[in-house]
Design a protein around this motif. Structure first.
Motif, PDB file in Angstrom:
ATOM      1  N   THR A  90      11.127  41.926 -21.327  1.00 50.40           N
ATOM      2  CA  THR A  90      11.566  40.538 -21.138  1.00 50.40           C
ATOM      3  C   THR A  90      11.029  39.966 -19.830  1.00 50.40           C
ATOM      4  OG1 THR A  90      13.586  40.888 -22.424  1.00 50.40           O
ATOM      5  CG2 THR A  90      13.598  39.059 -20.854  1.00 50.40           C
ATOM      6  N   ALA A 109       7.251  39.365 -20.099  1.00 54.74           N
ATOM      7  CA  ALA A 109       6.996  38.174 -20.916  1.00 54.74           C
ATOM      8  C   ALA A 109       7.305  36.903 -20.132  1.00 54.74           C
ATOM      9  CB  ALA A 109       7.831  38.225 -22.191  1.00 54.74           C
ATOM     10  N   GLY A 110       8.363  36.944 -19.314  1.00 55.42           N
ATOM     11  CA  GLY A 110       8.691  35.799 -18.476  1.00 55.42           C
ATOM     12  C   GLY A 110       7.618  35.513 -17.449  1.00 55.42           C
ATOM     13  N   ALA A 112       4.370  42.304 -24.361  1.00 54.15           N
ATOM     14  CA  ALA A 112       4.962  41.213 -23.595  1.00 54.15           C
ATOM     15  C   ALA A 112       4.193  39.912 -23.804  1.00 54.15           C
ATOM     16  CB  ALA A 112       5.001  41.584 -22.112  1.00 54.15           C
ATOM     17  N   GLY A 120       5.860  36.881 -25.656  1.00 56.45           N
ATOM     18  CA  GLY A 120       5.965  35.706 -24.798  1.00 56.45           C
ATOM     19  C   GLY A 120       5.325  34.485 -25.431  1.00 56.45           C
ATOM     20  N   ASN A 135      13.484  33.798 -18.637  1.00 59.56           N
ATOM     21  CA  ASN A 135      13.338  35.218 -18.953  1.00 59.56           C
ATOM     22  C   ASN A 135      13.169  36.076 -17.699  1.00 59.56           C
ATOM     23  OD1 ASN A 135      13.534  35.200 -21.849  1.00 59.56           O
ATOM     24  ND2 ASN A 135      11.574  34.123 -21.880  1.00 59.56           N
ATOM     25  N   ALA A 176      16.362  38.634 -17.246  1.00 59.13           N
ATOM     26  CA  ALA A 176      16.163  40.086 -17.289  1.00 59.13           C
ATOM     27  C   ALA A 176      16.960  40.799 -16.200  1.00 59.13           C
ATOM     28  CB  ALA A 176      14.676  40.411 -17.155  1.00 59.13           C
ATOM     29  N   TYR A 229      18.302  39.797 -22.630  1.00 63.62           N
ATOM     30  CA  TYR A 229      16.993  40.089 -23.206  1.00 63.62           C
ATOM     31  C   TYR A 229      16.299  38.809 -23.633  1.00 63.62           C
ATOM     32  CZ  TYR A 229      18.577  39.733 -28.144  1.00 63.62           C
ATOM     33  OH  TYR A 229      19.027  39.292 -29.374  1.00 63.62           O
ATOM     34  N   LEU A 230      15.055  38.927 -24.062  1.00 61.53           N
ATOM     35  CA  LEU A 230      14.155  37.785 -24.232  1.00 61.53           C
ATOM     36  C   LEU A 230      14.782  36.678 -25.078  1.00 61.53           C
ATOM     37  CD1 LEU A 230      11.111  37.216 -23.410  1.00 61.53           C
ATOM     38  CD2 LEU A 230      10.637  37.512 -25.799  1.00 61.53           C
ATOM     39  N   SER A 284      14.385  32.474 -26.553  1.00 62.88           N
ATOM     40  CA  SER A 284      13.471  31.367 -26.866  1.00 62.88           C
ATOM     41  C   SER A 284      14.290  30.270 -27.515  1.00 62.88           C
ATOM     42  CB  SER A 284      12.345  31.833 -27.798  1.00 62.88           C
ATOM     43  OG  SER A 284      12.845  32.112 -29.089  1.00 62.88           O
TER      44      SER A 284
END
Length: 523
Positions: free
Chosen positions: A111, A114-115, A262, A266, A301, A305, A310-311, A313
């Motif tokens: 996460t 990806a952020g 990620a 993402g 994100n 984290a 967690y991730l 959207s």
């Protein structure tokens, strides 16, 4: 300058001071409805991701706060989603035991990475990516997603315990296989909630229809246990505020291993969030800042984290509720996160009284409101190719996973765009001994062959291209015009470019120099 800098760092300062007592009260109620919807959904999505149930709640608190305060959309509400949860499960389950400390740590590290990726895209101003998601794609995606979400709720409406599926087709297959197992009290309760919510929405549009209908269904189950006592309720849980989670940022090998996943997840979150934001902004006539939205997603994100979220959207269901319930500002999303935190600490037992079929009925009502019937009819009247793109996106959404459907819609839209621009409109006329071609469009690699064929059909001693409408020419177009000019010169003929823009002339003269350019120019 200091004012602009503050608004860039803290964009919520642009809209927060403008709130009134009435708008705050409205957003408070909308946020409460959103929290009631988010609580059971978040728990279910955490289980799909292979995480303990409470991690779904954590993902609906801090990430939502950050995304709403730093984003630009009035109605986009973020949080855990089914698509993201499924992708996370597929990425981490092969390398760690589900629900273990290692599994949780890997999910949170993924996460965070990806952020970082999302935030960097925002800082590099890659918000133009949203321009490739055309209005027709958005309409098709919205229609298909509404059907997917609605079909996903039908098992809950019918009182069936079916596994969550990634596509609408698989969900429909599962429903047909269990058509004889319908629980009629559950169906009665779900349809009753749907009809009550619809009646309130039509008679009193500004009332919190979701909250009233869910409270009524919960009260009915409590008062009539003989009929509804067996109906499934939202699972009970032990709530607390999100704890701090240290991340293994010094493990470079682990980071490199998770980096491809990620980037993929993402990008999936960004495309989904921007599509939802754009869809709702079209309905609300709001202009969104795509770069700011991307940065907000990344920050949510990044921060989430560290607080066990967690991730996240954009959520179609929760964002649709925010729009349909009349949210006045992103403050509705902020209140939603705060309500979730409050319920997580003090009201978990109340949430456990909500019947799942009633929740399903409420979500069906939201799905109906997501479909823009007027825009779909207008698209059919105005542009059949764009209507076809909408249908292709909708069908892809039903047959494929949601994120794949977005990509399919974008590719279909680009295909029709390239097909249209590869054959620009050309008006041909005769002026004495010259054939005049007036070209309406740019000369690029996709259109070069088409224009070359049109030039080769001209038989006059002089071939003139009226270039007033040519805004751009690339290397393929320059090479083609030079080739045709040399061909005509060998035949004792000439190619003339009339009223060309300075940029077009400059590009044509670059290839062989102004003195040796075979194309002649005329004002």
């Amino acid at each position: 300058m200091a004012w602009l800098e503050r608004h860039r760092l803290f964009p919520f300062l642009a809209w927060l001071p403008r709130q009134t007592r009435a708008s705050v009260r409205r957003d408070l109620l909308v946020g409460l409805s959103g929290a009631i919807l988010a609580l059971p959904q978040s728990i279910a999505y955490a289980l799909i991701a292979g995480l303990p149930a409470e991690y779904g709640l954590y993902a609906a608190i801090v990430p939502v706060l950050i995304a709403c305060l730093w984003g630009s959309s009035w109605h986009l509400i973020c949080g855990p989603t089914a698509a993201i949860s499924i992708v996370l499960y597929a990425s981490i389950s092969p390398v760690a035991v589900l629900g273990s400390d290692d599994y949780i740590r890997l999910i949170l590290l993924l996460t965070f990475l990806a952020g970082v990726f999302q935030w960097l895209l925002g800082m590099l101003r890659f918000g133009a990516l949203v321009n490739f998601v055309s209005h027709s794609v958005v309409l098709g995606f919205t229609l298909g997603a509404a059907v997917v979400i609605a079909l996903g709720q039908v098992p809950n409406l019918l009182g069936l315990d079916l596994a969550s599926q990634a596509t609408a087709l698989r969900t429909l297959q599962g429903l047909l296989q269990h058509a004889g197992d319908i629980d009629w009290p559950s169906l009665l309760l779900g349809l009753g909630t749907l009809l009550l919510g619809l009646s309130i929405k039509l008679a009193r549009p500004r009332w919190p229809a979701l909250l009233i209908s869910l409270a009524g269904a919960s009260l009915l189950v409590w008062l009539w246990p003989a009929l509804f006592g067996h109906v499934a309720l939202v699972p009970a849980f032990i709530g607390r505020l999100p704890p701090l989670s240290p991340l293994p940022l010094l493990d470079l090998e682990l980071i490199l291993r998770l980096l491809p996943s990620a980037v993929a997840v993402g990008m999936l979150g960004l495309v989904t969030s921007l599509s939802i934001a754009r869809s709702l902004s079209i309905r609300s006539e709001q202009l969104i800042d795509a770069n700011q939205e991307i940065r907000a997603q990344g920050l949510s994100n990044l921060g989430g984290a560290w607080f066990s979220g967690y991730l996240s959207s954009g959520s179609f269901t929760r964002s649709g509720l925010s729009y349909e319930a009349g949210a006045q500002s992103p403050l509705a999303g902020v209140f939603s996160a705060l309500w979730v935190a409050l319920f997580a600490v003090a009201g978990a037992s109340l949430i456990a009284h909500i019947p799942i079929p009633a929740m399903a009925g409420s979500i069906l009502l939201i799905c109906w409101g997501l479909v823009d019937h007027r825009a779909i009819r207008a698209l059919y009247r105005v542009s059949r190719p764009e209507f076809l793109v909408m249908l292709l996106t909708c069908v892809a959404t039903l047959l494929l996973e949601l994120q794949t459907a977005i990509y399919a819609g974008v590719l279909a839209s680009l295909f029709f765009y390239l097909k249209r621009t590869s054959q620009p409109r050309v008006q041909q006329s005769r002026e004495g001994e010259a054939d005049v071609l007036r070209v309406f469009g740019s000369i690029f690699f996709g259109a070069s062959h088409y224009l070359q064929v049109r030039l080769q059909r001209c038989q006059a001693p002089v071939v003139v291209i009226d270039a007033r409408q040519i805004n751009f020419i690339d290397y393929s177009g320059v090479e083609m015009l030079h080739q045709e000019a040399r061909r005509l010169r060998r035949q004792g003929r000439q190619l003339v470019l009339r009223r060309a823009r300075g940029q077009v002339v400059e590009e044509l003269q670059k290839l062989e120099g102004a003195a040796d350019c075979p194309v002649q120019f005329e004002d």
